[in-house]
Design a protein around this motif. Structure first.
Motif, PDB file in Angstrom:
ATOM      1  N   VAL A   8       0.818  -1.227   0.017  1.00 37.60           N
ATOM      2  CA  VAL A   8       0.040  -0.041  -0.028  1.00 37.60           C
ATOM      3  C   VAL A   8       0.793   1.225   0.263  1.00 37.60           C
ATOM      4  CG1 VAL A   8      -1.752   1.331   1.391  1.00 37.60           C
ATOM      5  CG2 VAL A   8      -2.046  -1.266   1.358  1.00 37.60           C
ATOM      6  N   TYR A   9       0.549   2.184  -0.729  1.00 38.73           N
ATOM      7  CA  TYR A   9       1.304   3.562  -0.840  1.00 38.73           C
ATOM      8  C   TYR A   9       0.432   4.773  -0.440  1.00 38.73           C
ATOM      9  CZ  TYR A   9       3.846   0.094  -3.963  1.00 38.73           C
ATOM     10  OH  TYR A   9       4.445  -1.044  -4.300  1.00 38.73           O
ATOM     11  N   PRO A  10       0.538   4.839   0.796  1.00 37.26           N
ATOM     12  CA  PRO A  10      -0.662   5.869   1.187  1.00 37.26           C
ATOM     13  C   PRO A  10      -0.538   7.282   0.683  1.00 37.26           C
ATOM     14  CG  PRO A  10       0.312   4.756   3.015  1.00 37.26           C
ATOM     15  CD  PRO A  10       1.055   4.280   1.868  1.00 37.26           C
ATOM     16  N   VAL A  11       0.789   7.629   0.023  1.00 34.90           N
ATOM     17  CA  VAL A  11       1.036   8.851  -0.541  1.00 34.90           C
ATOM     18  C   VAL A  11       1.642   8.586  -1.832  1.00 34.90           C
ATOM     19  CG1 VAL A  11       2.184  11.196  -0.668  1.00 34.90           C
ATOM     20  CG2 VAL A  11       1.648  10.168   1.543  1.00 34.90           C
ATOM     21  N   LYS A  12       1.156   9.031  -2.845  1.00 35.57           N
ATOM     22  CA  LYS A  12       1.386   8.624  -4.335  1.00 35.57           C
ATOM     23  C   LYS A  12       2.911   8.991  -4.441  1.00 35.57           C
ATOM     24  CE  LYS A  12       0.261  10.082  -9.051  1.00 35.57           C
ATOM     25  NZ  LYS A  12      -0.035   8.866  -9.528  1.00 35.57           N
ATOM     26  N   SER A  13       3.242   8.022  -4.961  1.00 40.01           N
ATOM     27  CA  SER A  13       4.849   8.236  -5.478  1.00 40.01           C
ATOM     28  C   SER A  13       6.002   8.192  -4.431  1.00 40.01           C
ATOM     29  CB  SER A  13       5.091   9.532  -6.408  1.00 40.01           C
ATOM     30  OG  SER A  13       4.427   9.269  -7.622  1.00 40.01           O
ATOM     31  N   LEU A  14       5.627   8.253  -2.997  1.00 39.92           N
ATOM     32  CA  LEU A  14       6.430   8.012  -2.185  1.00 39.92           C
ATOM     33  C   LEU A  14       6.387   6.378  -1.920  1.00 39.92           C
ATOM     34  CD1 LEU A  14       5.435  10.586   0.539  1.00 39.92           C
ATOM     35  CD2 LEU A  14       6.847  10.750  -1.815  1.00 39.92           C
ATOM     36  N   ARG A  15       7.566   5.918  -1.148  1.00 39.40           N
ATOM     37  CA  ARG A  15       7.823   4.511  -0.967  1.00 39.40           C
ATOM     38  C   ARG A  15       6.601   3.890   0.029  1.00 39.40           C
ATOM     39  NH1 ARG A  15      13.941   5.156   0.474  1.00 39.40           N
ATOM     40  NH2 ARG A  15      13.731   3.077   1.258  1.00 39.40           N
ATOM     41  N   GLY A  16       6.199   2.786  -0.387  1.00 39.06           N
ATOM     42  CA  GLY A  16       5.114   2.496   0.680  1.00 39.06           C
ATOM     43  C   GLY A  16       5.260   1.533   1.611  1.00 39.06           C
ATOM     44  N   CYS A  17       4.423   0.564   1.954  1.00 43.76           N
ATOM     45  CA  CYS A  17       4.487  -0.359   3.060  1.00 43.76           C
ATOM     46  C   CYS A  17       4.076  -1.821   2.647  1.00 43.76           C
ATOM     47  CB  CYS A  17       4.093   0.272   4.352  1.00 43.76           C
ATOM     48  SG  CYS A  17       2.510   1.107   4.273  1.00 43.76           S
ATOM     49  N   ASP A  32      -4.476   3.306  -0.085  1.00 42.13           N
ATOM     50  CA  ASP A  32      -3.670   3.265  -1.050  1.00 42.13           C
ATOM     51  C   ASP A  32      -4.023   4.621  -1.927  1.00 42.13           C
ATOM     52  OD1 ASP A  32      -1.510   1.840  -2.705  1.00 42.13           O
ATOM     53  OD2 ASP A  32      -2.896   2.229  -4.332  1.00 42.13           O
ATOM     54  N   ARG A  33      -2.892   5.457  -1.896  1.00 39.16           N
ATOM     55  CA  ARG A  33      -2.687   6.574  -2.659  1.00 39.16           C
ATOM     56  C   ARG A  33      -3.873   7.544  -2.390  1.00 39.16           C
ATOM     57  NH1 ARG A  33      -0.645   2.405  -5.977  1.00 39.16           N
ATOM     58  NH2 ARG A  33       1.157   2.987  -6.745  1.00 39.16           N
ATOM     59  N   LYS A  34      -4.084   7.795  -1.162  1.00 38.85           N
ATOM     60  CA  LYS A  34      -5.113   8.753  -0.846  1.00 38.85           C
ATOM     61  C   LYS A  34      -4.518  10.068  -0.707  1.00 38.85           C
ATOM     62  CE  LYS A  34      -8.136   5.634  -0.428  1.00 38.85           C
ATOM     63  NZ  LYS A  34      -9.195   5.718  -1.598  1.00 38.85           N
ATOM     64  N   TYR A  35      -3.403  10.189  -0.592  1.00 40.24           N
ATOM     65  CA  TYR A  35      -2.653  11.338  -0.581  1.00 40.24           C
ATOM     66  C   TYR A  35      -1.740  11.504  -1.689  1.00 40.24           C
ATOM     67  CZ  TYR A  35      -4.237  12.189   4.233  1.00 40.24           C
ATOM     68  OH  TYR A  35      -4.928  12.177   5.583  1.00 40.24           O
TER      69      TYR A  35
END
Length: 371
Positions: A8-17, A32-35
């Motif tokens: 899951v990548y909570p912030v688009k284009s940042l490293r996720g978890c 996922d990608r809510k920010y």
């Protein structure tokens, strides 16, 4: 085969978890990608500034930021973004914000991602200061809230997925004919009048599926003059990573032809079968060449994008010169709000005879607007 990893990548284009389980939603895996981070460019005539979505490949230093979910995925309360300071022994700075923001009182900003318009909600000065400081230019953190975007071209499951192995003759002219033909079919056959598919901050589809077997093939594809380099699957930014359950069960890049996956069985006590409809190939960019330690492009000998190209992975004319790795997908309507888990068995329930061709007006090859 089975699920090896979920991301899951909570912030688009940042490293996720990595997460052990994930809930399926209309917009992909939950949280996922809510920010998203946007670059703020003041208007020369003092009107409203423009907000440009940021992604690795355009801004390589974004890979120095990593996002985690606290305390854990199932009890998610907070997103923590850490700036992993390169070449420093200092403690890495971080900022935290709610997993789901109270966006009703936040200011709206107009956004466009791949020529598909939506809005975002400005999270405020605290986060603007953090990202501006470490990116080196004015940058805001925006939340998706209730905003959605149009799925253009042929990516949605209820659109046409014409396939053709050969390049279109005539370049841009061929793509114009293809696009026009697609539009006529939509009108005549009434596609799109049924279930409507939309996305949020994801690029063109809510889910990306990748294979460990294909990654192993890529990592073994070095030339004799290359050093031993290994690409981590996280650079591919998948949501679902699949691996074989038995030796020789999968072959490299067979996912090019997958049209539908079924997770689990039909037993009600196990949540029933969950389905993912795969609709398009994922064309790769120079984000594969970024060094996650420095936030800069790797030297030529370490550039995995070229290695992927050398393996003759330019197999989708819709992506032009971009080599392919992974498949985009959508969650089937009858699978929403169900869960998938690491270790669950996955079956390919539908295949295409030929590879699909990526078509997204203004983004696919031959359709990009002239500058």
């Amino acid at each position: 085969m089975k699920i090896k990893e979920l991301y899951v990548y909570p912030v688009k284009s940042l490293r996720g978890c990595s997460v052990p389980t994930a809930t399926l939603t209309p917009y992909g895996l939950k949280h996922d990608r809510k920010y998203m981070i946007v670059r703020v460019t003041p208007s020369p005539d003092s009107t409203s500034p423009t907000y440009e979505s940021q992604y690795v490949g355009r801004v390589d230093s974004l890979c120095l930021f990593s996002a985690s979910i606290l305390p854990d995925y199932e009890n998610a309360k907070v997103v923590r973004v850490t700036y992993n300071t390169p070449s420093s022994n200092d403690e890495n700075p971080y900022v935290e914000f709610p997993i789901a923001a109270d966006y009703k009182s936040l200011k709206k900003v107009d956004l466009s991602i791949h020529l598909s318009n939506c809005v975002g909600y400005d999270m405020g000065s605290e986060y603007e200061e953090f990202f501006t400081k470490y990116l080196g230019y004015p940058a805001k953190l925006v939340y998706v809230g209730d905003a959605t975007r149009e799925v253009k071209g042929n990516l949605a499951p209820n659109q046409t997925h014409l396939t053709k192995e050969n390049d279109f003759d005539g370049g841009g002219k061929g793509w114009f004919i293809f696009g026009f033909f697609t539009w006529v079919l939509w009108c005549l056959l009434g596609w799109g009048r049924g279930a409507k598919y939309t996305i949020q901050f994801a690029d063109v589809a809510p889910v990306l599926v990748a294979s460990t077997v294909s990654l192993e093939e890529l990592n073994s594809g070095k030339r004799e003059d290359e050093k031993e380099l290994v690409l981590d699957i996280t650079k591919m930014r998948p949501n679902i990573v699949l691996e074989p359950s038995a030796p020789e069960e999968m072959v490299p890049f067979e996912e090019d032809y997958w049209a539908e996956l079924k997770v689990g069985g039909d037993e009600e006590e196990k949540g029933g079968a969950r389905k993912i409809e795969l609709t398009g190939n994922c064309g790769r960019c120079k984000s594969l060449n970024v060094d996650y330690e420095t936030g800069k492009q790797l030297p030529v000998h370490g550039q995995m994008l070229k290695r992927l190209s050398d393996m003759k992975r330019r197999v989708d004319t819709g992506h032009g010169y971009s080599p392919i790795f992974g498949r985009y997908g959508f969650i089937a309507k009858d699978s929403l709000e169900k869960e998938v888990r690491v270790g669950e068995e996955v079956t390919v329930t539908k295949k295409n005879e030929e590879r699909t061709i990526f078509y997204w007006p203004g983004l696919s090859a031959g359709t990009k607007p002239q500058k």
